[in-house]
Design an enzyme around this catalytic site. Structure first.
Site, short mmCIF file in Angstrom:
data_model
loop_
_atom_site.label_atom_id
_atom_site.label_comp_id
_atom_site.label_asym_id
_atom_site.label_seq_id
_atom_site.Cartn_x
_atom_site.Cartn_y
_atom_site.Cartn_z
N GLN A 15 100.57 32.47 50.89
CA GLN A 15 100.78 32.51 52.33
C GLN A 15 99.63 31.85 53.05
O GLN A 15 98.54 31.74 52.53
CB GLN A 15 100.94 33.95 52.80
CG GLN A 15 99.67 34.78 52.68
CD GLN A 15 99.84 36.12 53.32
OE1 GLN A 15 100.93 36.61 53.45
NE2 GLN A 15 98.74 36.70 53.74
N SER A 512 90.78 29.28 51.75
CA SER A 512 91.67 28.32 52.42
C SER A 512 93.09 28.84 52.58
O SER A 512 94.06 28.08 52.60
CB SER A 512 91.70 26.99 51.63
OG SER A 512 90.40 26.44 51.54
N ARG A 513 93.23 30.15 52.67
CA ARG A 513 94.52 30.80 52.90
C ARG A 513 95.50 30.64 51.73
O ARG A 513 96.69 30.88 51.89
CB ARG A 513 95.18 30.30 54.19
CG ARG A 513 94.35 30.59 55.45
CD ARG A 513 94.19 32.10 55.63
NE ARG A 513 93.43 32.42 56.82
CZ ARG A 513 92.12 32.72 56.80
NH1 ARG A 513 91.45 32.71 55.68
NH2 ARG A 513 91.50 33.05 57.92
N LEU A 514 95.00 30.24 50.57
CA LEU A 514 95.86 30.17 49.39
C LEU A 514 95.83 31.52 48.68
O LEU A 514 95.34 31.67 47.56
CB LEU A 514 95.39 29.05 48.46
CG LEU A 514 95.45 27.64 49.04
CD1 LEU A 514 94.87 26.62 48.07
CD2 LEU A 514 96.90 27.27 49.38
#
Length: 523
Positions: A15, A512-514
């Site tokens: 997300q 990094s929002r991974l």
């Protein structure tokens, strides 16, 4: 991703949205809640008074709240006592004389205060590289201690120390840092462009006991730090932030930066009490550290100091700067959560993460968001406390006639959300909700403190009451009634719920929002 260990699909979803941390707890076992109401007969109340909930009915208004447990509590800078140089010296002499503090004790407390203050504003995920410039005096010792704590907080410190000394106190601090593989560098060996290699520069060169003008090589270093701000401002580059300990180097203890040649820090961390020069500090972050001033000292010098919130070693002085909310973000740093690490049974995976939260000492790891939807189709969420979980489901207790109780009677499907900030983890559990047996509710009710038992009777959640005094009066009446230690009967409208899961979602924040997210149906 297909997991061959069972006949099911294990879904990994990456997300790209920011997760906001939970900030307010509305625990059902607390019978009363802070409220405001008008007693004047001609005034309509600004708030309806509810037992267990506070609901605005006419207009909103701002309230000044004094935080008692958050580390980022602040204190009005105009209400703080500022010390002159002689007063600061006398207090130190008293602390290390009649009051029995040793120099190393005060250094430890001061260094921990410095490290925690830095952590409050500059998180290691974004400001990991720290250069700590230590002077030859006690302020340098504070910097050495701060380096050790910053290392443990997740930063990568490098210590700039003037020279090795045979003094046992400093030799011991250096040995501690070397054992942690924290690198050292002399002031003379700093390269011309050293500021490009760091996110934070800690000025621990001189404290209030310094006299005269800075001598080499510190005089040149101070000027390089002063020019750092000017040069970066001119070309628009991101520069490292400067943090000064107690007195910004180059400043007069009482008069401040007299000739404009001193360091202009972004953060000032005053120790024991702010010195007079702190009134001239114009940076965005001023903290006070050194939670060791006894009442006798405060009374003698008429010190007015802010209370330290909770277990914090620092407190903010003055209002924090205005923050662009859209720019608030965390770059989560976590180990990867890979498929082979996921337990076959999601309940075991939850138990493993819950145990991790307990071991990490997180505040109320059993706090969970409970979301319900009534027959009107409108969702509602609140924080409740998990009181048990096993193969049959997740249990909590509350008033059956509360808003959530009514919603569950109309729609028994609900969702639970656990968020463990210190571990960058959250777990979402969806399922079907039923009341637990009367026997189980009775057993838990009588395991609670007697005050909480009485509170459950008094607090008729989601109902309007005339005022707080009504709750207090009823509470005192029941307290006297059962003062003999007799059994307090459980209210019929109070008991437990059990959510039987049909779906789990495990989330772990990544860079990094991974983020890692595993969606698991119940076995």
């Amino acid at each position: 991703m297909l997991n061959g260990r069972r006949n099911m699909t294990l879904t990994c979803i990456y997300q790209f949205t920011h997760l906001h941390s939970l900030t307010h707890h509305n625990h059902n076992h607390i019978p009363l809640i802070n409220s405001t109401f008008s007693t004047h007969p001609n005034h309509k109340p600004l708030f309806q008074f509810f037992s267990g909930i506070l609901r605005p009915t006419i207009r909103s208004f701002s309230t000044k709240i004094t935080a008692s447990c958050k580390t980022m509590a602040s204190f009005d800078s105009d209400s703080v006592t500022y010390l002159k140089q002689q007063e600061a010296a006398e207090i130190d002499e008293t602390l290390m004389g009649p009051l029995g503090f040793s120099v190393d004790q005060l250094m430890e407390l001061a260094g921990l205060s410095v490290a925690t203050s830095i952590y409050e504003v500059y998180k290691p995920g974004d400001y990991s590289r720290v250069l700590i410039v230590c002077g030859p005096g006690n302020n340098g010792g504070d910097g050495l201690v701060a380096a050790r704590h910053l290392h443990h907080f997740g930063y990568k410190p490098l210590v700039c120390y003037p020279k090795r000394t045979p003094k046992p106190l400093y030799a011991g601090l250096v040995t501690q840092l070397e054992a942690l593989s924290i690198p050292f560098l002399s002031v003379e060996d700093l390269p011309p462009d050293f500021t490009n290699d760091f996110d934070i520069l800690v000025d621990a060169m001189f404290g209030f006991s310094f006299h005269g003008s800075p001598r080499p090589p510190f005089d040149d270093l101070i000027q390089r730090l002063v020019s750092l701000r000017n040069n970066h401002n001119q070309i628009g580059q991101k520069r490292p932030v400067i943090v000064s300990v107690d007195i910004p180097s180059g400043w007069h203890v009482e008069e401040g930066d007299v000739d404009g040649t001193g360091i202009k820090p972004d953060m000032l961390i005053s120790l024991t009490a702010p010195k007079f020069c702190a009134k001239k500090f114009g940076g965005p972050h001023h903290f006070l550290g050194g939670r060791f001033v006894p009442p006798a000292i405060a009374e003698k010098y008429k010190l007015l100091l802010p209370p330290y919130p909770g277990t914090s070693m620092c407190v903010r002085i003055g209002k924090p700067p205005q923050i662009d909310i859209s720019a608030l973000r965390e770059n989560y740093i976590s180990p990867e959560f890979l498929e082979h690490q996921v337990e076959a049974d999601p309940l075991n995976q939850f138990r493993k993460w819950f145990d991790d939260a307990l071991a990490a000492g997180l505040k109320e790891p059993n706090a969970m968001g409970l979301s319900t939807v009534g027959k009107d189709g409108k969702p509602s969420s609140r924080i409740v406390l998990l009181k048990g979980f096993d193969k049959d489901g997740f249990v909590w207790f509350t008033n059956y006639e509360s808003q959530k109780g009514r919603a569950l009677s109309e729609n028994p499907h609900a969702s639970l959300l656990f968020y463990w900030d210190g571990l960058n983890r959250q777990v979402r559990v969806e399922g079907y909700v039923q009341k637990v047996s009367d026997e189980e509710s009775e057993q838990y009710f009588h395991s609670r403190p007697r005050g909480s038992q009485i509170g459950a009777i008094v607090s008729k959640q989601s109902t309007v009451v005339p005022g707080r005094n009504v709750l207090y009066d009823e509470y005192k009446e029941l307290e006297q009634k059962y003062a003999d230690g007799s059994v307090i009967p459980k209210p019929k409208i109070w008991g437990g719920y059990r959510l039987t899961p049909h779906l789990y979602e495990f989330w772990q924040g990544q860079k990094s929002r991974l983020h890692d997210r595993w969606l698991l149906p119940r076995l």
